[in-house]
Scaffold this active site. Structure first.
Site, mmCIF file in Angstrom:
data_model
loop_
_atom_site.group_PDB
_atom_site.id
_atom_site.type_symbol
_atom_site.label_atom_id
_atom_site.label_comp_id
_atom_site.label_asym_id
_atom_site.label_seq_id
_atom_site.Cartn_x
_atom_site.Cartn_y
_atom_site.Cartn_z
ATOM 1 N N ASN A 99 0.803 -1.230 0.000
ATOM 2 C CA ASN A 99 0.000 0.000 0.000
ATOM 3 C C ASN A 99 0.837 1.281 0.000
ATOM 4 O OD1 ASN A 99 -2.453 1.777 0.878
ATOM 5 N ND2 ASN A 99 -0.922 2.030 2.503
ATOM 6 N N SER A 148 -3.427 -0.136 -6.258
ATOM 7 C CA SER A 148 -3.260 0.554 -7.533
ATOM 8 C C SER A 148 -3.980 1.895 -7.449
ATOM 9 C CB SER A 148 -3.829 -0.361 -8.635
ATOM 10 O OG SER A 148 -3.824 0.280 -9.881
ATOM 11 N N SER A 149 -4.609 2.307 -8.522
ATOM 12 C CA SER A 149 -5.398 3.548 -8.525
ATOM 13 C C SER A 149 -6.344 3.521 -9.707
ATOM 14 C CB SER A 149 -4.474 4.757 -8.643
ATOM 15 O OG SER A 149 -5.238 5.906 -9.007
ATOM 16 N N TYR A 163 2.576 9.719 -11.899
ATOM 17 C CA TYR A 163 1.936 8.922 -10.835
ATOM 18 C C TYR A 163 1.075 7.827 -11.448
ATOM 19 C CZ TYR A 163 -1.430 7.600 -7.225
ATOM 20 O OH TYR A 163 -2.230 6.870 -6.370
ATOM 21 N N LYS A 167 1.121 3.352 -11.322
ATOM 22 C CA LYS A 167 0.037 2.414 -10.981
ATOM 23 C C LYS A 167 -0.257 1.463 -12.147
ATOM 24 C CE LYS A 167 -0.459 3.934 -6.816
ATOM 25 N NZ LYS A 167 -0.085 3.104 -5.660
ATOM 26 N N ILE A 196 -9.898 9.306 -2.436
ATOM 27 C CA ILE A 196 -10.318 9.049 -1.056
ATOM 28 C C ILE A 196 -9.783 10.172 -0.177
ATOM 29 C CG2 ILE A 196 -10.312 7.360 0.823
ATOM 30 C CD1 ILE A 196 -11.363 6.046 -1.659
ATOM 31 N N THR A 198 -7.773 11.219 2.287
ATOM 32 C CA THR A 198 -6.629 10.900 3.157
ATOM 33 C C THR A 198 -5.668 12.090 3.113
ATOM 34 O OG1 THR A 198 -5.270 9.973 1.383
ATOM 35 C CG2 THR A 198 -6.769 8.436 2.519
HETATM 36 N N1 LIG Z 1 -5.946 8.502 -1.257
HETATM 37 C C1 LIG Z 1 -6.356 8.245 -2.484
HETATM 38 O O1 LIG Z 1 -7.260 8.906 -3.014
HETATM 39 C C2 LIG Z 1 -5.738 7.147 -3.289
HETATM 40 C C3 LIG Z 1 -6.345 6.801 -4.507
HETATM 41 C C4 LIG Z 1 -5.790 5.787 -5.258
HETATM 42 C C5 LIG Z 1 -4.677 5.119 -4.819
HETATM 43 N N2 LIG Z 1 -4.103 5.481 -3.625
HETATM 44 C C6 LIG Z 1 -2.917 4.742 -3.198
HETATM 45 O O2 LIG Z 1 -3.140 4.230 -1.895
HETATM 46 C C7 LIG Z 1 -1.917 4.140 -1.180
HETATM 47 C C8 LIG Z 1 -2.051 4.839 0.163
HETATM 48 O O3 LIG Z 1 -2.429 6.177 -0.051
HETATM 49 P P1 LIG Z 1 -2.919 7.137 1.136
HETATM 50 O O4 LIG Z 1 -3.878 8.082 0.543
HETATM 51 O O5 LIG Z 1 -3.313 6.337 2.298
HETATM 52 O O6 LIG Z 1 -1.553 7.928 1.422
HETATM 53 P P2 LIG Z 1 -1.076 8.723 2.735
HETATM 54 O O7 LIG Z 1 -2.247 9.105 3.546
HETATM 55 O O8 LIG Z 1 -0.168 9.779 2.227
HETATM 56 O O9 LIG Z 1 -0.210 7.616 3.535
HETATM 57 C C9 LIG Z 1 0.928 7.073 2.923
HETATM 58 C C10 LIG Z 1 1.489 5.937 3.736
HETATM 59 O O10 LIG Z 1 2.583 5.367 3.015
HETATM 60 C C11 LIG Z 1 3.779 5.491 3.790
HETATM 61 N N3 LIG Z 1 4.879 5.884 2.907
HETATM 62 C C12 LIG Z 1 4.864 6.822 1.936
HETATM 63 N N4 LIG Z 1 6.064 6.921 1.360
HETATM 64 C C13 LIG Z 1 6.878 6.035 1.988
HETATM 65 C C14 LIG Z 1 8.245 5.680 1.857
HETATM 66 N N5 LIG Z 1 9.025 6.255 0.943
HETATM 67 N N6 LIG Z 1 8.733 4.732 2.683
HETATM 68 C C15 LIG Z 1 7.958 4.159 3.609
HETATM 69 N N7 LIG Z 1 6.666 4.447 3.791
HETATM 70 C C16 LIG Z 1 6.128 5.378 2.988
HETATM 71 C C17 LIG Z 1 3.505 6.541 4.843
HETATM 72 O O11 LIG Z 1 4.303 6.249 5.994
HETATM 73 P P3 LIG Z 1 4.838 7.369 7.049
HETATM 74 O O12 LIG Z 1 3.763 8.391 7.193
HETATM 75 O O13 LIG Z 1 5.098 6.575 8.290
HETATM 76 O O14 LIG Z 1 6.101 7.915 6.467
HETATM 77 C C18 LIG Z 1 2.012 6.363 5.090
HETATM 78 O O15 LIG Z 1 1.774 5.331 6.000
HETATM 79 C C19 LIG Z 1 -0.857 4.730 -2.105
HETATM 80 O O16 LIG Z 1 -0.211 3.692 -2.800
HETATM 81 C C20 LIG Z 1 -1.669 5.578 -3.062
HETATM 82 O O17 LIG Z 1 -1.029 5.773 -4.298
HETATM 83 C C21 LIG Z 1 -4.607 6.483 -2.849
#
Ligand SMILES: NC(=O)c1ccc[n+]([C@@H]2O[C@H](COP(=O)([O-])OP(=O)(O)OC[C@H]3O[C@@H](n4cnc5c(N)ncnc54)[C@H](OP(=O)(O)O)[C@@H]3O)[C@@H](O)[C@H]2O)c1
Length: 258
Positions: A99, A148-149, A163, A167, A196, A198
């Site tokens: 993730n 993915s996304s 980005y 994915k 989402i 976040t």
């Molecule tokens: N949010 C959306 O709308 C959305 C949509 C489609 C896909 N996604 C995908 O879902 C996944 C999670 O997204 P999210 O929205 O939950 O992101 P987020 O809120 O920014 O959280 C990211 C998480 O990944 C960890 N992380 C990021 N870069 C890292 C690195 N270089 N090394 C180690 N840990 C790292 C962070 O850890 P720390 O904070 O401890 O550093 C945190 O736990 C991602 O792959 C993203 O591309 C998200």
């Protein structure tokens, strides 16, 4: 008999200190899995997730790695081996959720080499080498869920090509690994969220009525997605009911751009 679908299973969720990873880790924990809560920089947040899972009657522990570094990933697995052996008697686990990821939302014109390399280092190289380390430790019949996304399928109004390309690469790896490890009963699927709420999207989406309207206009379901929507979808792919589903791209996006 327990009614929890993941009782006795062990999961590693990367990027579980915040956002989608946190929701997935907490939901897997509530289903009875022991959860390795991976974090990058936010130890405190990871400890909070561990505390939440334990407070709900589950078991969890935190592991750290910089996902863009193969060396750091190796060190994380050494820690994981020790923790798992102490808890379960074997350095084996059942569910990997890839993730952790980053999303600098930049159009091509504003994407420099450093940003491009960092995106692929974290979102693709990191996911690849975490899985390389995991595959020998995963039990037969295990599960790999690659986050993915929706952007790897449909563009909509989102002009963030680098980005989105990471994915697309993730989806290719999903299909490669589904074939490579299907003989062991391991399923591999891409779980693709839409937008989402976040931290990743806080800058442009959270509390911004115009962005919310733009996103909901693209979706069949008229609200902004929550991290829990993805945590709940992940349970299906992590559990026994998805045993005949592999190599698939499964979108959890409220029906975005159908
Ligand atoms: N949010 C959306 O709308 C959305 C949509 C489609 C896909 N996604 C995908 O879902 C996944 C999670 O997204 P999210 O929205 O939950 O992101 P987020 O809120 O920014 O959280 C990211 C998480 O990944 C960890 N992380 C990021 N870069 C890292 C690195 N270089 N090394 C180690 N840990 C790292 C962070 O850890 P720390 O904070 O401890 O550093 C945190 O736990 C991602 O792959 C993203 O591309 C998200």
């Amino acid at each position: 008999m327990s009614s929890k679908s993941l009782e006795g299973k062990v999961a590693l969720v990367t990027g579980a200190s915040r956002g989608l990873g946190r929701a997935i880790a907490e939901r897997l924990g509530r289903e009875g899995a022991t959860v390795a809560v991976h974090y990058g920089k936010n130890r405190e947040a990871a400890d909070e997730v561990v505390g939440t899972i334990k407070a709900a009657g589950g078991d969890a522990f935190a592991v750290q790695a910089e996902i863009g570094s193969v060396k750091s990933i190796g060190e994380m697995f050494a820690t994981l081996d020790k923790e798992l052996t102490a808890r379960t008697g074997a350095a084996r686990f059942d569910i990997l959720v890839n993730n952790a990821g980053i999303a600098p939302n930049l159009p091509m014109e504003e994407t420099d080499e450093e940003t491009f390399d960092r995106l692929f280092d974290v979102n693709v190289k990191g996911l690849f080498f975490v899985t390389k380390q995991a595959i020998g430790r995963l039990r037969d019949g295990g599960r790999i869920i690659n986050i993915s996304s929706g952007l790897s399928r449909a563009v909509g109004g989102m002009n963030i090509p680098a980005y989105s390309a990471t994915k697309g690469a993730v989806d290719v790896l999903t299909r490669q690994w589904a074939v490579a490890y299907g003989g062991r009963g391991i399923t591999v699927n891409s779980l693709a969220p839409g937008a989402i709420d976040t931290d990743m999207n806080a800058g442009w989406l959270r509390g911004n009525a115009e962005s919310e309207a733009m996103i909901t206009s693209m979706q069949a379901l008229k609200r902004i997605g929550k991290a829990e929507d993805i945590g709940d979808a992940a349970v299906f792919l992590a559990g026994p009911d998805s045993r005949w589903v592999t190599g698939q791209y499964i979108e959890a996006s409220g029906g975005s751009l159908i």
